[in-house]
Write an enzyme that holds these catalytic residues in place. Structure first.
Site: not given
Ligand code: OSB
Ligand code: MG
Length: 369
Positions: A135, A161-163, A191
């Site tokens: 991520s 996965k791109l935020k 998110n």
């Molecule tokens: O939305 O998946 C999410 C991390 C913290 C809070 C929410 C998220 C995330 C990640 C990171 O996307 C996932 C990871 O590598 O642990």
């Molecule tokens: Mg998520």
């Protein structure tokens, strides 16, 4: 099993790099660990609540408080406890799934260690290793994003996965597609940063053959997600909205998602996570294991869960060094894009004593009756 007592440890884990999402940026992981002591074995639990209530309502100091004040006294009152009885025993306390999950996890670990059974076997894992994705947080520039993605792909990660958020969606996705090609398994996670009125903008992502878009709308926007799903070609995956197996069943029957990200902390524990898996599998909905920047303790359990048959997509179960220079446990490593499922009793891992001592900020012992 009778609980002798439980230690709450607050551990400060420096992240190798800041992790930026639409809801904020994390520089360190402020972790709450639980050590359940019983006459037969000890068990470890990791609470995935973050420092601030930005991903969901829980936050780490609040989780520690609700555990100390309400959840633990309830469990310590019982003459004996089994892992399956933790959830029901705590059910009259509303909410706080991450706090409850951490307690159940520690009891589960202690119980399975006492029996010599691995969590993977107990949950029904069918794989010895699970495919790993990564991520990738919101970057300062497209150039930096491309460098970061290139680094992860060099390491062998199998999907990216791109935020995303408004102003950081189509352009980063286009740049990653152009640079790394159409074969890259690529998905995005918002998110909950968008509204249904952003449907046109989100539909522009359809051009890039994404595996999914994760949680575009708010947690309680189930019917809006169903509406959005009809406007997009990209499949919708839900994270924040799936707070239980019941919520998963509702989301599926509404047509709000066709993929589910399973995070045990978000649904109140590994046993409910397995029920989410079962509901999804029964409906032909693919699941994958999400992450909350866990240490090796939480990672061990997530990787065990990801060994179940319905986990047909690579998870956010990256190797330890994606997050931490020094993990709390022996590091999880990437081998051909996969992470090995621990097979020792319980979680199959324990914190390294010296590392834990060095990173622990405070601890509290709560004795049983
Ligand atoms: O939305 O998946 C999410 C991390 C913290 C809070 C929410 C998220 C995330 C990640 C990171 O996307 C996932 C990871 O590598 O642990
Ligand atoms: Mg998520």
């Amino acid at each position: 099993m009778k609980i002798t007592g439980v230690e709450l440890l607050r551990v400060r884990m420096p992240l190798r790099a800041p992790f930026r999402t639409s809801f904020g940026v994390a520089h360190t992981r402020d972790v709450l660990l639980l050590r359940v002591v019983t006459p037969d074995a000890e068990g470890w639990g990791e609470c995935v609540a973050m420092t601030e209530p930005l991903y969901s309502a829980e936050y780490v100091a609040g989780a520690a408080s609700v555990i100390e004040r309400f959840l633990l006294p309830e469990l310590l009152r019982l003459p004996r406890i089994t892992p399956g009885a933790v959830g029901p025993a705590l059910a009259r306390f509303k909410g706080h799934p991450m706090a409850k999950a951490a307690l159940e996890m520690a009891v589960l670990d202690a119980s399975l260690r006492a029996q010599g059974v691995s969590l993977a076997d107990h949950l029904g894992a069918v794989r010895d290793r699970v495919p790993a994705g990564v991520s990738v947080g919101i970057a300062d520039s497209i150039g930096q994003l491309l460098d970061e993605v290139a680094g992860h792909l060099d390491q062998g990660y199998l999907r990216i996965k791109l935020k995303i958020q408004s102003g950081w969606d189509v352009e980063p996705v286009r740049a990653v597609r152009e640079r790394f090609g159409d074969d890259l398994l690529l998905q995005v996670d918002a998110n909950a940063a968008y509204a249904l009125t952003d449907g046109r903008q989100l539909a522009r992502l359809d051009a890039f053959d994404l595996l999914m878009i994760e949680q575009p709308l708010a947690e309680d926007d189930l019917s809006q997600h169903a509406t959005l799903a009809r406007q997009l070609r990209t499949p919708i995956c839900l994270d924040e909205s799936i707070v239980s197996a019941k919520a998963a069943a509702d989301a599926i029957s509404l047509g709000a998602c066709s993929i589910v990200n399973i995070k045990p902390g978000r649904v109140g524990g590994y046993l409910e996570a397995r029920r989410v898996h079962d509901v999804c599998q029964a409906h032909g909905v693919a699941v994958w294991c999400g992450g909350m920047l866990e240490t090796g303790i939480g990672r061990a359990a997530n990787v065990a869960l990801a060994g179940l048959p319905g986990f047909v997509l690579p998870g956010d179960t990256s190797a330890s060094d994606r997050y931490y220079t020094q993990d709390l446990t022996e590091p999880f490593v990437l081998d051909g894009g996969h992470v090995a499922v621990p097979r020792g009793p319980g979680l199959g891992v324990v914190p390294l004593g010296e590392v834990l001592a060095e990173l622990t900020v405070s601890k509290t012992w709560c004795a049983g009756g």
